[in-house]
Write an enzyme that holds these catalytic residues in place. Structure first.
Site, short mmCIF file in Angstrom:
data_model
loop_
_atom_site.label_atom_id
_atom_site.label_comp_id
_atom_site.label_asym_id
_atom_site.label_seq_id
_atom_site.Cartn_x
_atom_site.Cartn_y
_atom_site.Cartn_z
CE LYS A 17 -3.95 1.84 2.94
NZ LYS A 17 -4.73 1.43 3.76
CB SER A 32 -8.13 3.42 2.85
OG SER A 32 -7.17 2.79 3.86
CB SER A 45 -8.29 0.62 5.71
OG SER A 45 -9.08 1.63 5.51
N1 GLN Z 1 -13.10 3.98 6.46
C1 GLN Z 1 -12.50 4.27 7.79
C2 GLN Z 1 -12.08 5.82 7.74
O1 GLN Z 1 -12.36 6.36 6.80
C3 GLN Z 1 -11.25 3.63 8.08
C4 GLN Z 1 -10.24 3.86 7.09
C5 GLN Z 1 -8.99 3.06 7.59
O2 GLN Z 1 -9.25 1.98 8.08
N2 GLN Z 1 -7.86 3.35 7.14
O3 GLN Z 1 -11.45 6.46 8.31
#
Ligand code: GLN
Length: 480
Positions: free
Chosen positions: A75, A150, A174
Site C-alpha cells: 500500500k 482504504s 481498511s
Molecule cells: N473507513 C474508515 C475511515 O475512513 C477507516 C479507514 C482505515 O481503516 N484506514 O476512516
C-alpha cells in the site's frame, strides 16, 4: 500464472520456475489488467527484477525461506526507499522516502519481490478508494462498483493476480472491508503486533499493518514475516512471535464462538444476513459451540471513532506545511504559503477530518468531545475483554452490505462512514480481526469477520482456516 505463496514457494524451491520468470509473469499480468482495475500507483519493474535476481541467488544457495522470490505489492502509505510513496495525495505525489518502513525491511529481508505500490483513499481516509487524489480503483467482480477501502488497491491487486499477496493498513477497517468486498483474506493484527515505523500516520492509536492474501495459509505465512517487536516503534509489543502456520487445523471442536447481536443490525442487506446465517451453520458443523451474546456499547463505536481518528489525524497531518517535504506552494508570506500548500495539497475528505479533529481538540470542546470519546473507548474495550473471558472468538459480518456503486456514497460522508460499523470497534479495542470470503450475492462478494482477544491471532487463524477448508468461496476467481 496465478499462484498462492505456498505454490510459488514450492515451484521456486523445486526449480520449476525462477523468481525472475515469476516476476516477469506478474509484470505481464499487470500490463494486461491494470487499465481495467487501476489498483497500482507505481509499478516497480526494474527494482523488482533486481530483487528477483537476488532471490534466485538466495534460492540457489539453499538459504531461501517460504517467501523468497514471491511477488508482493505494498500500500502506498508505507515508505519504500527510493520509490515514490504518495499516500494517493497531491501532498506527497512526488515524495521519495530516504528509508524503508519496518515491514518493508522485513519483506525485503525474506527476499520478497515488490512489484508495485497500491492505490488508497488519500491518507487512508475512506472506505471505497474513491478518495484517492490520483484515480479510482475498480472492483474486479463488477467494475462499476468500489473495491472497498482504504486498502482497495491492495485487495484488487491480489484478487486479479497482479501480485501473489499484499500489505495493507487498517485504522477502522481498511484491510478487512476491502478484503470482504474483493473476496480475499485480510488480517488486522492486534495493536502493537506489527511495527508502524515508516507507515505514514493517520490515527496512531488505531493504525495497524497487515496482510491481504488469497487464502488463510498465505495470511499466516506473510504475518510470520511482519509480526514482532521493533524498537523504533514504542507501541510495538515485545511478545514472542509464534509460527502462525502451526495453529491451522480443520476442525473447531471445543471452540466457543460468540455472535454479538449488535452486529446483525437493521439496515444490513438481506443477502449479507443470509450468507452469515449459513456461515454460522458451517462453523457449528465444524464442531464450534455458538452462542448469541451482546456488546451493548457497539452503537457508540462509530461516534467514538469519528472523534478519535480525526483528532489524531489533525495532529499527525500538521507536519505537511510545505517546509519539510512534499508539495510546497511558494506564496508571498509564510501564512500564504502554508495556507495554499495545505489548501491545494489536501483533498476534501482529508480537510473534513482535519477540521473535525481540530474542533474536537480545541479548548472548551476537548472535555466534551475528545475526553468523552476516550472514556467510551475504555467501555468498548472492557466489553471485548469480558466477552473473551467467555468466548474464543466473535463472529460478525465484515460489512453490512455488498460492494456499492462507484459514486453512490461520495456525496454523503455519513453513509460512507456507516460501511465500517462492523470493523471500527475492533480498532477501538485494539484486538485483532480477520475477514474471510463467506459467500456471494449476485456475483458480489461477502466477507465474514472473526474477532479475537489481544494477541489471539492463532485462534483467529484457526477458525478462519477451518471455515475456509470447509467452503469454496476463496476458490472463485473474478473473471477479468
Ligand atoms: N473507513 C474508515 C475511515 O475512513 C477507516 C479507514 C482505515 O481503516 N484506514 O476512516
Amino acid at each position: 500464472m496465478q499462484v498462492t505463496i505456498q505454490e510459488a514457494s514450492r515451484l521456486l524451491r523445486e526449480k520449476k520456475i525462477s523468481s525472475v520468470e515469476l516476476t516477469k509473469d506478474y509484470l505481464e499480468r499487470i500490463r494486461q489488467v491494470e487499465s481495467k482495475v487501476r489498483a497500482l500507483v507505481t509499478v516497480t519493474d526494474e527494482p523488482a527484477l533486481e530483487q528477483a535476481r537476488k532471490a534466485d541467488e538466495l534460492i540457489a544457495s539453499g538459504k531461501a525461506g517460504a517467501l523468497t522470490g514471491v511477488p508482493i505489492v505494498i500500500k502506498d502509505n508505507m515508505c519504500t526507499r527510493g520509490i515514490k510513496t504518495t499516500c494517493s495525495s497531491k501532498m506527497l505525489e512526488n515524495f521519495v522516502p530516504p528509508y524503508d518502513a519496518s515491514v518493508v525491511e522485513k519483506v525485503n529481508a525474506q527476499g520478497m519481490v515488490t512489484v508495485g505500490k497500491t492505490n488508497l483513499d488519500e491518507f487512508a481516509m475512506g472506505s471505497s478508494t474513491e478518495n484517492s487524489a490520483l484515480f479510482v480503483t475498480r472492483n474486479p467482480w463488477d467494475v462499476s462498483r468500489v473495491p472497498g477501502g482504504s486498502s482497495g488497491g491492495s485487495a484488487v491487486a491480489v484478487v486479479v493476480g497482479e501480485a501473489v499477496c499484499a500489505l495493507g493498513s487498517d485504522t477502522g477497517g481498511s484491510i478487512r472491508q476491502p478484503a470482504g468486498f474483493c473476496s480475499v483474506v485480510g488480517l488486522k493484527p492486534t495493536y502493537g503486533r506489527v511495527s508502524r515505523y515508516g507507515l505514514v500516520a493517520f490515527a496512531s492509536s488505531l493504525d495497524q499493518i497487515g496482510p491481504l492474501t488469497q487464502d488463510v495459509t498465505d495470511c499466516a505465512l506473510l504475518f510470520n514475516a511482519i509480526a514482532g517487536h521493533d524498537k523504533r516503534d514504542s507501541t510495538s509489543v515485545p511478545e514472542p512471535v509464534p509460527d502462525y502456520t502451526k495453529c491451522l487445523k480443520t476442525d473447531l471442536k471445543g471452540m466457543r464462538l460468540g455472535v454479538p447481536k449488535e452486529y446483525y443490525v437493521e439496515g444490513m442487506q438481506p443477502e449479507v444476513t443470509a450468507a452469515m446465517k449459513s456461515a454460522l451453520g458451517k462453523l457449528e458443523e465444524l464442531g464450534a459451540e455458538l452462542e448469541e451474546t451482546s456488546l451493548p456499547s457497539t452503537p457508540y463505536a462509530l461516534a467514538v471513532y469519528y472523534i478519535i481518528a480525526p483528532s489524531e489525524a489533525s495532529a499527525n497531518l500538521a507536519r505537511y506545511d510545505g517546509v519539510k517535504y512534499g508539495y510546497s506552494y511558494a506564496g508571498d508570506s509564510m501564512w500564504e504559503s502554508m495556507e495554499k500548500t495545505r489548501g491545494n495539497g489536501f483533498g476534501p475528505e482529508v480537510k473534513r477530518r482535519i477540521m473535525l479533529g481540530t474542533y474536537a481538540l480545541s479548548a472548551g470542546y476537548y472535555d466534551a468531545w475528545y475526553v468523552k470519546a476516550q472514556k467510551v473507548r475504555t467501555l468498548i474495550r472492557r466489553e471485548f475483554d469480558a466477552a473473551f473471558e467467555k468466548y474464543d472468538a466473535l463472529i460478525t459480518p465484515t460489512s453490512p452490505t455488498v460492494p456499492f456503486k462507484i459514486g453512490e456514497k461520495t456525496d454523503d460522508p455519513l453513509a460512507m462512514y456507516l460501511s465500517d460499523v462492523c470493523t471500527l470497534p475492533i480498532n477501538i479495542a485494539g484486538v485483532p480481526g480477520i475477514s474471510v470470503p463467506a459467500g456471494f450475492a449476485d456475483g458480489l462478494p461477502i466477507g465474514m469477520q472473526i474477532i479475537g482477544r489481544h494477541f489471539g491471532e492463532e485462534t483467529l487463524l484457526r477458525v478462519a482456516y477451518a471455515f475456509e477448508q470447509a467452503t469454496d468461496w476463496h476458490k472463485r476467481k473474478a473473471g477479468i
